[in-house]
Design a protein around this motif. Structure first.
Motif, PDB file in Angstrom:
ATOM      1  N   PRO A  11       5.895  11.157   3.619  1.00  0.00           N
ATOM      2  CA  PRO A  11       6.823  12.063   4.321  1.00  0.00           C
ATOM      3  C   PRO A  11       8.039  11.396   4.976  1.00  0.00           C
ATOM      4  O   PRO A  11       9.160  11.876   4.847  1.00  0.00           O
ATOM      5  N   SER A  12       7.863  10.240   5.615  1.00  0.00           N
ATOM      6  CA  SER A  12       8.980   9.691   6.420  1.00  0.00           C
ATOM      7  C   SER A  12       9.909   8.811   5.596  1.00  0.00           C
ATOM      8  O   SER A  12      10.935   8.354   6.089  1.00  0.00           O
ATOM      9  N   VAL A  13       9.555   8.557   4.342  1.00  0.00           N
ATOM     10  CA  VAL A  13      10.306   7.562   3.563  1.00  0.00           C
ATOM     11  C   VAL A  13      11.465   8.203   2.792  1.00  0.00           C
ATOM     12  O   VAL A  13      11.243   9.082   1.952  1.00  0.00           O
ATOM     13  N   GLU A  14      12.682   7.739   3.106  1.00  0.00           N
ATOM     14  CA  GLU A  14      13.878   8.259   2.437  1.00  0.00           C
ATOM     15  C   GLU A  14      14.471   7.259   1.453  1.00  0.00           C
ATOM     16  O   GLU A  14      15.228   7.608   0.563  1.00  0.00           O
ATOM     17  N   MET A  15      14.115   5.974   1.667  1.00  0.00           N
ATOM     18  CA  MET A  15      14.688   4.905   0.830  1.00  0.00           C
ATOM     19  C   MET A  15      13.690   3.738   0.820  1.00  0.00           C
ATOM     20  O   MET A  15      12.987   3.521   1.815  1.00  0.00           O
ATOM     21  N   VAL A  16      13.581   3.036  -0.302  1.00  0.00           N
ATOM     22  CA  VAL A  16      12.585   1.961  -0.405  1.00  0.00           C
ATOM     23  C   VAL A  16      13.197   0.700  -1.020  1.00  0.00           C
ATOM     24  O   VAL A  16      14.219   0.768  -1.711  1.00  0.00           O
ATOM     25  N   ARG A  17      12.567  -0.413  -0.796  1.00  0.00           N
ATOM     26  CA  ARG A  17      12.789  -1.654  -1.518  1.00  0.00           C
ATOM     27  C   ARG A  17      11.440  -2.125  -2.039  1.00  0.00           C
ATOM     28  O   ARG A  17      10.458  -2.182  -1.265  1.00  0.00           O
ATOM     29  N   LEU A  18      11.355  -2.418  -3.333  1.00  0.00           N
ATOM     30  CA  LEU A  18      10.109  -2.886  -3.948  1.00  0.00           C
ATOM     31  C   LEU A  18      10.001  -4.400  -3.809  1.00  0.00           C
ATOM     32  O   LEU A  18      10.995  -5.119  -3.993  1.00  0.00           O
ATOM     33  N   VAL A  19       8.786  -4.873  -3.481  1.00  0.00           N
ATOM     34  CA  VAL A  19       8.543  -6.327  -3.378  1.00  0.00           C
ATOM     35  C   VAL A  19       7.239  -6.623  -4.132  1.00  0.00           C
ATOM     36  O   VAL A  19       6.764  -5.780  -4.908  1.00  0.00           O
ATOM     37  N   ASN A  20       6.644  -7.814  -3.900  1.00  0.00           N
ATOM     38  CA  ASN A  20       5.525  -8.222  -4.751  1.00  0.00           C
ATOM     39  C   ASN A  20       4.179  -8.248  -4.065  1.00  0.00           C
ATOM     40  O   ASN A  20       3.182  -8.592  -4.712  1.00  0.00           O
ATOM     41  N   SER A  21       4.124  -7.950  -2.775  1.00  0.00           N
ATOM     42  CA  SER A  21       2.832  -7.953  -2.071  1.00  0.00           C
ATOM     43  C   SER A  21       2.983  -7.214  -0.744  1.00  0.00           C
ATOM     44  O   SER A  21       4.102  -6.949  -0.284  1.00  0.00           O
ATOM     45  N   GLY A  22       1.860  -6.947  -0.124  1.00  0.00           N
ATOM     46  CA  GLY A  22       1.888  -6.323   1.198  1.00  0.00           C
ATOM     47  C   GLY A  22       2.506  -7.247   2.224  1.00  0.00           C
ATOM     48  O   GLY A  22       3.277  -6.827   3.096  1.00  0.00           O
ATOM     49  N   THR A  23       2.191  -8.553   2.087  1.00  0.00           N
ATOM     50  CA  THR A  23       2.767  -9.541   3.012  1.00  0.00           C
ATOM     51  C   THR A  23       4.284  -9.525   2.950  1.00  0.00           C
ATOM     52  O   THR A  23       4.977  -9.517   3.969  1.00  0.00           O
TER      53      THR A  23
END
Ligand code: KE4
Length: 412
Positions: free
Chosen positions: A90-102
């Protein structure tokens, strides 16, 4: 390889003995290199919500491999995955993809500091956010002072801008904001905690977190690497109706491939390079194979949501494990949110690290090994959550309960 593993969490440090080496997973089961079969309740520490070898993911990965494994350049798939995350959380309007949770939490912390121009980050005892230097810290001498390193290699300089408070302690949180409010860049927490065992936040705590950060201009970060897509398709934030400023995701979102996400309000995310000035980059970020797996996973969660069935299976297991421990006369309590749960060897209630740390970890270790001998693979630490997948059957659950009852009787 140090300890023969590539992650400390799987080294059996908390239960003793040597880690089991696996050859393959299939549905709810793992098979080790000696051919032994286990009912799997780790599910790769969360990602396998549909079980191992979920066909839509396997097919997507096989197809993606035939188009090349990495380009280091934009692809349509990254945008498709971004849109699926934005639609679900719900709160996410924009994202950046990375390679791990860390990488997701590390980037979110840097972004919050860059966006606010402030230094202090608040985390909570018993919460784990990956091996980010500034979050590998323990509470300072008096809880309200700044943190101290919790691993060799983490410097005092790194930990001095982190504060460790008690989970679910509204008074301590309010005190920290009273003293440091305009210096606090962010508060990060597991909105359903899995890393001290499963612990849920109180409504008052979540409300205080949201209002104190709002009023002071600090960024509220929900680390949903574990509970995201796990406790609900929209994660803990959709369950509790609280809207954080940033969210970090991992595990399920990558369908078992290396993929993490940080995202949230556009006004904050716009500060990430190259749109803004906060540096962030990664050779394999948005990797075509990982994004193919993530898209297949999120489409499956949308088209055949498993949550109702997972709720029934998880409740059945929780009740059964508690009865088995009770019948064996063992002090215990069970915390559960959706299909993540923990049987604590502690009369409870377990609401924070202080109460969780009182568990009988020796008893847990005997329980763990007793179940291994009976073909059930539980998380190898009292301070982890177990995960049920949609591949588990009622027979698997009932068999697990029966094996747990046998084990608990034998170790009581
Ligand atoms: P990874 O870097 O391991 O993908 O994610 C770090 C992380 C961040 N936030 C939360 C809430 C997490 O639970 C994790 C990782 N969880 C552990 C298990 N509790 C992963 C197991 C491991 O480290 O091998």
């Amino acid at each position: 390889m140090p300890g023969g593993v590539n992650s400390a969490a799987r080294a059996f440090g908390a239960v003793g003995g040597e880690p089991i080496v696996f050859e393959r997973g299939d549905g709810a089961y793992l098979f080790d290199i000696d051919g032994n079969k286990y009912i799997d309740y780790i599910g790769s520490w969360g990602p396998m919500i549909f079980g191992h070898q979920w066909p839509p993911i396997s097919e997507a990965v096989h197809a993606a491999v035939d188009r090349g494994t990495s380009f280091g350049a934009p692809t349509v798939a990254e945008n498709e995955l971004a849109e699926l995350v934005i639609e679900a959380v719900p709160s996410v309007e924009m994202v950046r993809l990375v390679n791990s949770g860390t990488e997701a939490t590390m980037s979110a912390i840097r972004l919050a500091r860059g966006f606010t121009g402030r230094d202090i980050v608040i985390k909570f005892a018993g919460n784990y956010h990956g091996h980010v230097d500034s979050l590998l810290v323990a509470a300072g001498s008096a809880a309200a002072t700044l943190a101290v390193p919790d691993s060799p290699g983490v410097t005092a300089g790194t930990s001095q801008d982190t504060m460790v408070l008690n989970y679910n302690d509204c008074e301590m949180l309010a005190g920290a904001f009273k003293t440091h409010g305009d210096r606090i860049a962010a508060v990060i927490l597991e909105p359903v905690c899995g890393n001290m065992g499963c612990v849920t936040p109180t409504k008052e705590f979540l409300t205080a977190l949201r209002s104190l950060t709002q009023d002071s201009g600090a960024v509220l970060i929900f680390d949903e690497v574990m509970c995201g897509f796990r406790v609900a398709r929209g994660g803990a934030q959709s369950l509790f109706g609280i809207s954080p400023d940033l969210t970090t995701l991992g595990k399920i979102v990558g369908g078992g491939l290396p993929l993490g996400v940080f995202g949230g309000k556009r006004e904050i995310m716009q500060h990430v390079l190259p749109a803004g000035k906060v540096f962030q980059a990664g050779t394999l970020s948005g990797n075509p194979i990982a994004t193919a797996a993530g898209i297949a996973m999120l489409r499956s969660l949308k088209e055949m949501p498993p949550y109702e069935r997972l709720e029934q299976l998880a409740e059945r297991l929780a009740v059964g494990l508690s009865k088995a421990a009770g019948d064996a006369g063992i002090e215990h309590c069970v915390n559960r949110v959706g299909s993540m749960l923990t049987l604590f060897f502690n009369p409870g209630p377990v609401t924070d690290w202080e109460s969780a740390s009182k568990c009988d970890t020796k008893m847990f270790s005997k329980y763990f090994w007793g179940l291994i001998e009976r073909g059930v693979y539980m998380p190898c630490s009292q301070f982890e959550a177990l995960f049920i997948s949609n591949a588990h059957t009622e027979e698997d659950i009932d068999h697990t309960i029966a094996m747990a009852a046998e084990t608990l009787k034998s170790i009581a």
